[in-house]
Design a protein around this motif. Structure first.
Motif, PDB file in Angstrom:
ATOM      1  N   UNK A  28       0.830  -1.204   0.000  1.00 47.98           N
ATOM      2  CA  UNK A  28       0.000   0.000   0.000  1.00 47.98           C
ATOM      3  C   UNK A  28       0.867   1.257   0.000  1.00 47.98           C
ATOM      4  N   UNK A  29       1.969   1.205   0.750  1.00 49.09           N
ATOM      5  CA  UNK A  29       2.868   2.360   0.796  1.00 49.09           C
ATOM      6  C   UNK A  29       3.516   2.583  -0.573  1.00 49.09           C
ATOM      7  N   UNK A  30       3.962   1.496  -1.216  1.00 49.58           N
ATOM      8  CA  UNK A  30       4.573   1.628  -2.543  1.00 49.58           C
ATOM      9  C   UNK A  30       3.576   2.182  -3.561  1.00 49.58           C
ATOM     10  N   UNK A  31       2.343   1.691  -3.505  1.00 44.10           N
ATOM     11  CA  UNK A  31       1.318   2.168  -4.431  1.00 44.10           C
ATOM     12  C   UNK A  31       1.044   3.650  -4.211  1.00 44.10           C
ATOM     13  N   UNK A  32       0.959   4.062  -2.943  1.00 42.76           N
ATOM     14  CA  UNK A  32       0.718   5.474  -2.639  1.00 42.76           C
ATOM     15  C   UNK A  32       1.876   6.345  -3.120  1.00 42.76           C
ATOM     16  N   UNK A  33       3.110   5.857  -2.962  1.00 41.49           N
ATOM     17  CA  UNK A  33       4.262   6.629  -3.435  1.00 41.49           C
ATOM     18  C   UNK A  33       4.279   6.734  -4.957  1.00 41.49           C
TER      19      UNK A  33
END
Length: 189
Positions: free
Chosen positions: A131-136
């Motif tokens: 989720x963090x990678x997608x948000x970044x």
């Protein structure tokens, strides 16, 4: 000395401080190395044999002492406790086969539970990282500046000081030692 005078004039002409701070040294004279004397190969071989014998002797001595255990005073059991060993030893009742089987099943259940807990923790961490990678990635599509600001390390988080409970309360008016150490352990040879 002319270099020293020129530098002294360049800086602080009124005071002689610069002249006292700058030091020059004479060039160190080098001398050619002495030629090595050629030694007889037999003498070299004898020296090597002596070194080899000395090392072998040291190894034999170490192997001989390896069989002897170092006496450790802290590990010696007092004679009073050895005399009271029978009194102090507990007589545990032997477990029935049903009790042993129940304990084995309980251990297996506990191991299965801990394994499932560990797997679920890993899955949660993986989902959070994805989720963090997608948000970044989405942020990078919107603005490169915001993305760079988001991945920048926050130095305010690093200097963390935590003071928690200690093993013993502080002693009032305690004068700490200056670092003197008196070795009281006996030397074993």
């Amino acid at each position: 000395m002319s270099l020293l005078n020129a530098l002294a004039r360049l800086s602080l002409q009124n005071s002689g401080v610069a002249a006292r701070l700058l030091h020059t040294t004479p060039i160190l004279c080098a001398e050619p190395l002495k030629k090595k004397k050629k030694l007889d190969p037999q003498i070299i071989k004898q020296r090597e044999d002596r070194k080899k014998k000395k090392i072998e002797k040291q190894i034999r001595r170490l192997e001989k002492n390896a069989r002897q255990l170092k006496p450790v005073e802290e590990l010696e059991v007092p004679i009073e406790l050895l005399d009271e060993k029978d009194k102090r030893q507990r007589k545990l009742p032997s477990l029935s086969s049903a009790e042993q089987e129940q304990r084995a099943l309980l251990k297996k259940q506990w191991a299965r539970y801990k394994h499932e807990e560990k797997v679920s923790d890993f899955q949660i961490i993986d989902r959070l990282v994805q989720a963090q990678d997608k948000a970044l990635q989405e942020l990078r599509k919107e603005s490169e500046e915001l993305y760079q600001a988001a991945i920048e390390v926050d130095l305010q988080l690093l200097p963390v000081t935590i003071k928690g409970p200690v093993a013993t309360p502080p002693i009032k008016n305690y004068a700490s030692p200056d670092g003197d150490y008196i070795q009281q352990s006996s030397k074993w040879e």
